[in-house]
Design a protein around this motif. Structure first.
Motif, short mmCIF file in Angstrom:
data_model
loop_
_atom_site.label_atom_id
_atom_site.label_comp_id
_atom_site.label_asym_id
_atom_site.label_seq_id
_atom_site.Cartn_x
_atom_site.Cartn_y
_atom_site.Cartn_z
N ARG A 8 0.93 -1.10 0.13
CA ARG A 8 -0.13 0.12 -0.04
C ARG A 8 0.91 1.38 0.07
NH1 ARG A 8 -3.86 -3.19 3.55
NH2 ARG A 8 -5.06 -4.03 1.92
N SER A 9 2.00 1.21 0.41
CA SER A 9 3.00 2.31 0.42
C SER A 9 3.64 2.56 -0.89
CB SER A 9 4.13 2.21 1.60
OG SER A 9 4.93 1.45 1.18
N LEU A 10 3.62 1.58 -1.87
CA LEU A 10 4.21 1.68 -3.00
C LEU A 10 3.94 2.54 -4.00
CD1 LEU A 10 4.91 -1.87 -4.74
CD2 LEU A 10 6.36 -0.15 -3.99
N ALA A 11 2.39 2.91 -4.27
CA ALA A 11 2.25 3.82 -4.96
C ALA A 11 2.83 5.18 -4.98
CB ALA A 11 0.68 4.03 -5.21
N ASP A 12 2.73 5.71 -3.66
CA ASP A 12 3.13 6.74 -3.23
C ASP A 12 4.82 6.96 -3.50
OD1 ASP A 12 1.12 8.22 -2.79
OD2 ASP A 12 1.07 8.12 -0.44
N GLN A 13 5.65 5.94 -3.31
CA GLN A 13 7.17 5.93 -3.37
C GLN A 13 7.31 6.06 -4.92
OE1 GLN A 13 9.27 2.67 -1.71
NE2 GLN A 13 7.54 2.09 -0.57
N CYS A 14 6.17 5.42 -5.80
CA CYS A 14 6.31 5.44 -7.16
C CYS A 14 6.28 6.98 -7.68
CB CYS A 14 5.56 4.38 -8.10
SG CYS A 14 6.11 2.82 -7.76
N ARG A 15 5.09 7.31 -7.04
CA ARG A 15 4.79 8.79 -7.50
C ARG A 15 6.00 9.61 -7.32
NH1 ARG A 15 -0.27 7.75 -4.95
NH2 ARG A 15 -2.07 7.39 -6.25
N GLU A 16 6.53 9.73 -6.05
CA GLU A 16 7.79 10.45 -5.81
C GLU A 16 8.86 10.13 -6.72
OE1 GLU A 16 11.35 11.64 -4.52
OE2 GLU A 16 10.92 9.58 -4.52
N ALA A 17 9.07 8.95 -6.96
CA ALA A 17 10.15 8.65 -8.14
C ALA A 17 9.88 9.21 -9.53
CB ALA A 17 10.47 7.30 -8.11
N PHE A 18 8.56 9.05 -9.92
CA PHE A 18 8.12 9.60 -11.04
C PHE A 18 8.21 11.22 -11.34
CE2 PHE A 18 6.54 6.45 -14.37
CZ PHE A 18 7.03 5.57 -13.86
N GLU A 19 7.95 11.73 -10.21
CA GLU A 19 8.03 13.33 -10.16
C GLU A 19 9.67 13.79 -10.55
OE1 GLU A 19 6.10 15.98 -10.06
OE2 GLU A 19 4.74 14.06 -10.26
N ARG A 20 10.44 12.94 -10.45
CA ARG A 20 12.01 12.93 -10.64
C ARG A 20 12.38 12.24 -11.88
NH1 ARG A 20 15.15 10.29 -7.23
NH2 ARG A 20 13.47 9.18 -6.23
N GLN A 21 11.56 11.52 -12.56
CA GLN A 21 11.69 10.71 -13.74
C GLN A 21 12.75 9.66 -13.24
OE1 GLN A 21 12.07 14.37 -14.27
NE2 GLN A 21 9.83 14.00 -14.49
N ALA A 22 12.66 8.95 -12.06
CA ALA A 22 13.82 8.22 -11.48
C ALA A 22 12.97 6.71 -11.67
CB ALA A 22 14.02 8.52 -10.01
N PHE A 23 12.90 6.44 -12.87
CA PHE A 23 12.32 4.89 -13.30
C PHE A 23 12.79 3.95 -12.29
CE2 PHE A 23 12.03 7.32 -17.12
CZ PHE A 23 10.81 7.64 -17.25
N HIS A 24 14.11 4.12 -12.34
CA HIS A 24 15.03 2.88 -11.46
C HIS A 24 14.61 2.92 -10.03
CE1 HIS A 24 16.83 6.79 -11.48
NE2 HIS A 24 17.60 6.53 -10.35
N ASP A 25 14.34 3.98 -9.57
CA ASP A 25 13.92 4.10 -8.07
C ASP A 25 12.64 3.48 -7.99
OD1 ASP A 25 16.04 5.30 -7.11
OD2 ASP A 25 15.74 7.25 -7.28
N ALA A 26 11.59 3.75 -8.90
CA ALA A 26 10.43 3.05 -8.82
C ALA A 26 10.23 1.89 -8.88
CB ALA A 26 9.25 3.71 -9.84
N LEU A 27 11.16 1.03 -9.81
CA LEU A 27 11.09 -0.29 -10.05
C LEU A 27 11.94 -0.89 -8.92
CD1 LEU A 27 12.11 -0.40 -13.84
CD2 LEU A 27 10.17 -1.34 -12.91
N GLU A 28 12.85 -0.12 -8.39
CA GLU A 28 13.54 -0.70 -7.18
C GLU A 28 12.54 -1.14 -6.15
OE1 GLU A 28 16.18 -2.60 -6.79
OE2 GLU A 28 16.08 -2.78 -4.74
N ALA A 29 11.65 0.00 -5.87
CA ALA A 29 10.80 0.00 -4.83
C ALA A 29 9.93 -1.26 -5.13
CB ALA A 29 9.95 1.28 -4.74
N ILE A 30 9.55 -1.45 -6.13
CA ILE A 30 8.47 -2.45 -6.60
C ILE A 30 9.11 -3.73 -6.38
CG2 ILE A 30 7.37 -3.54 -8.55
CD1 ILE A 30 6.66 -0.62 -9.70
N PHE A 31 10.27 -4.01 -6.75
CA PHE A 31 11.19 -5.04 -6.59
C PHE A 31 11.59 -5.67 -5.21
CE2 PHE A 31 11.25 -7.72 -10.30
CZ PHE A 31 10.74 -7.04 -11.19
N VAL A 32 11.64 -4.51 -4.20
CA VAL A 32 11.65 -4.85 -2.99
C VAL A 32 10.58 -5.61 -2.46
CG1 VAL A 32 11.79 -3.64 -0.66
CG2 VAL A 32 13.28 -2.66 -2.47
N VAL A 33 9.47 -5.04 -2.78
CA VAL A 33 8.05 -5.87 -2.57
C VAL A 33 8.06 -7.35 -3.15
CG1 VAL A 33 5.68 -5.66 -2.28
CG2 VAL A 33 7.10 -3.56 -1.72
#
Ligand code: ME8
Length: 523
Positions: free
Chosen positions: A396-421
């Motif tokens: 449930r905390s993932l969407a916000d983490q991805c949103r924050e990463a996407f604001e910076r165009q940091a796809f790698h951070d969004a994907l890392e957060a997803i793959f941690v889960v």
């Protein structure tokens, strides 16, 4: 009113065919567009081709065809690659279209009315390959003593009557723009590069050519064609209907709170972060919100080029690895904004290690278990343990983490957060061992399976922008209705309903290198 988001790729030169570098930018923009649509934004996504200028005219002459013929042929190739990559652009602009010629001429007239264009004579260096003017002081010497642009492109001496844009007068306004909007340019390293370039002083810019005719005629003086960059940059507002400033212009190019994001390669940030905002300010037009300069791919350590013959065809990679796999690899492998070296060995590693073994296998483990042992019916969960809550909380905390990463165009951070889960969920399966609970505690087994399904729903919804085909299949297998796949359904009020009948499971992320019939079989 949904919030608006406008994302653009550079428009690509049609002198040559698309390669993996072009595909990279287009995929990044597609992922951004899909993400924002899923997050409830009203999105406009524009890509297209840059068809005028000396470089295209020269390529046509070398091939013995007309410039229009080479444009038609190669523009179609860019369109075909976009289709093959699953790109969801809303429009495809070609700079030879009448709507674009009209927009360029309208912008020109506006600059002229505002006293921002004067006629003079240009005498200096020009690199056709870069379609850029260079100062003597910027040039370097090639192996045979020839003069080269800082990019390595050959230069030629040009002396001709030319219209100019008084760029030097815009230095202070540009610096004020960067000071007030530190996010105007990303990543930070490119911001610094542009800031010091502008701080160093700007020369007025030649904005028309007379030595050739393949371009947009200058209004009132058709002996001149517009410099290809003023023509090309204008595409971003042509795509919104400029010179009509109502409609899409009002929505996606608003006077306040800008919403446009230009994604470009680091090679062309000067055009986007200096010339473009200066033209817009000079024409009293609003500005984009941000320009992101992505990094550069080399191939096995070498620059990709026509002469080296090492340009990688995205179609061949799609054929070999799959398009979701290629999209994922490019954005996962290198932090977005950094340079990367392309090697095929790395693709197979990512596909097998992450898509197949980690994510695909997670889904197949519980889906095939439900199919085999529960007749394909998703069980109802019982009371949740701390381990269940922890995993669901991470989801449930993932969407916000991805949103924050996407604001910076940091796809790698969004994907890392997803793959941690994803990794946490695989660990959860191992510890909870639902197969062992089958005999000892079927109620607990049901809860564990439910938690896994709900976790996978979150992961699949968030992975949609990256791997749209596979995640669509996975969400089908979880019986998630098509209208319930947006981020709005990741909130606390939404979850899978126990009791739903799930379709027969099928692997969605095949291992690379497995024979086709075995593809996608989970453990
Ligand atoms: O510059 N690595 O067009 P272009 C990463 N028409 N990205 C790469 C790349 C590589 N090796 N090679 C190309 C132009 N790109 C102008 C743009 S916009 C108003 C006009 C990507 O066909 C990167 O995004 O040379 C780069 O900026 C773009 O393709 C340039 O494409």
């Amino acid at each position: 009113m949904p919030k608006a988001f406008y994302v653009t790729t550079p428009i690509y030169y049609v002198n040559d065919k698309p390669h993996i570098g072009h595909a990279y930018t287009t995929i990044a923009c597609d992922v951004l567009a899909r993400f924002k649509r899923l997050d409830g934004y009203d999105v406009k996504f524009l890509t297209g081709t840059d068809e005028h200028g000396q470089k295209v005219a020269k390529a046509a002459a070398e091939k013995g065809v007309t410039p229009q013929e080479i444009c038609d042929l190669n523009s179609q190739t860019f369109r075909d690659v976009a289709k093959n990559l699953g790109i969801s652009n809303d429009d495809f602009i070609r700079t030879t279209e009448p709507r674009h010629i009209a927009a360029c001429q309208a912008l020109w007239k506006r600059l002229e009315e505002n006293g921002q264009i004067y006629l003079d004579k240009y005498a200096g260096w020009y690199a056709v390959r870069d379609e850029a003017f260079y100062d003597e002081g910027e040039l370097t010497k090639g192996p045979n003593g020839e003069k080269l642009a800082p990019t390595g492109a050959p230069v030629e001496w040009v002396e001709e009557e030319s219209y100019f844009f008084p760029l030097s007068k815009w230095q202070d306004k540009l610096l004020a723009l960067y000071d007030a909007n530190p996010d105007f340019i990303g990543p930070k390293s490119r911001f610094n590069e542009i800031y010091s370039f502008v701080k160093g002083g700007l020369n007025d810019l030649s904005i028309s050519r007379t030595a050739f005719s393949w371009g947009v005629p200058v209004p009132g003086n058709p002996k001149h064609v517009m410099y290809v960059w003023i023509d090309a940059l204008t595409n971003y507002i042509t795509g919104l209907g400029y010179p009509d400033e109502s409609g899409e212009m009002a929505k996606f190019w608003p006077k306040t709170d800008p919403v446009a994001l230009h994604v470009v390669g680091k090679d062309i940030i000067r055009f986007h972060c200096v010339y473009w905002p200066a033209f817009l300010m000079a024409a009293n037009l609003p500005l984009p919100r941000r320009v992101f300069g992505q990094g550069w791919w080399t191939v096995e350590g070498q620059k990709m080029s026509k002469s080296l013959g090492n340009a990688i065809d995205p179609n061949a990679l799609i054929e070999k690895y799959g398009r979701d796999q290629l999209r994922f690899f490019l954005l996962r492998e290198i932090p977005y904004g950094n340079d990367g070296d392309f090697s095929e060995a790395a693709i197979a590693g990512r596909i097998n290690g992450e898509l197949a073994n980690a994510f695909g296998n997670l889904a197949q483990r519980f889906l095939s278990f439900i199919a085999k042992n529960l007749g394909g019916v998703l069980p109802e969960p019982g009371p949740l343990t701390d381990a269940d809550k922890e995993l669901l909380g991470a989801c449930r905390s993932l969407a916000d983490q991805c949103r924050e990463a996407f604001e910076r165009q940091a796809f790698h951070d969004a994907l890392e957060a997803i793959f941690v889960v994803v990794r946490a969920a695989n660990g959860y399966v191992d510890v909870q061992a639902p197969w062992a609970l089958k005999k000892t505690d079927p109620a607990r087994m049901s809860t564990v399976l439910y938690v896994l399904a709900e976790c996978t729903r979150h992961l699949a919804i968030l992975m949609q922008p990256f791997t749209p085909d596979a995640t669509a299949k996975l969400l089908d297998q979880l019986a998630v209705p098509e209208g319930e796949r947006t981020f709005a359904f990741l909130g606390p009020d939404h979850a899978l309903k126990g009791g739903a009948t799930l379709p027969a499971p099928q692997g969605v992320f095949p291992r690379y290198g497995d024979p086709p019939k075995a593809a996608g079989k989970g453990a």
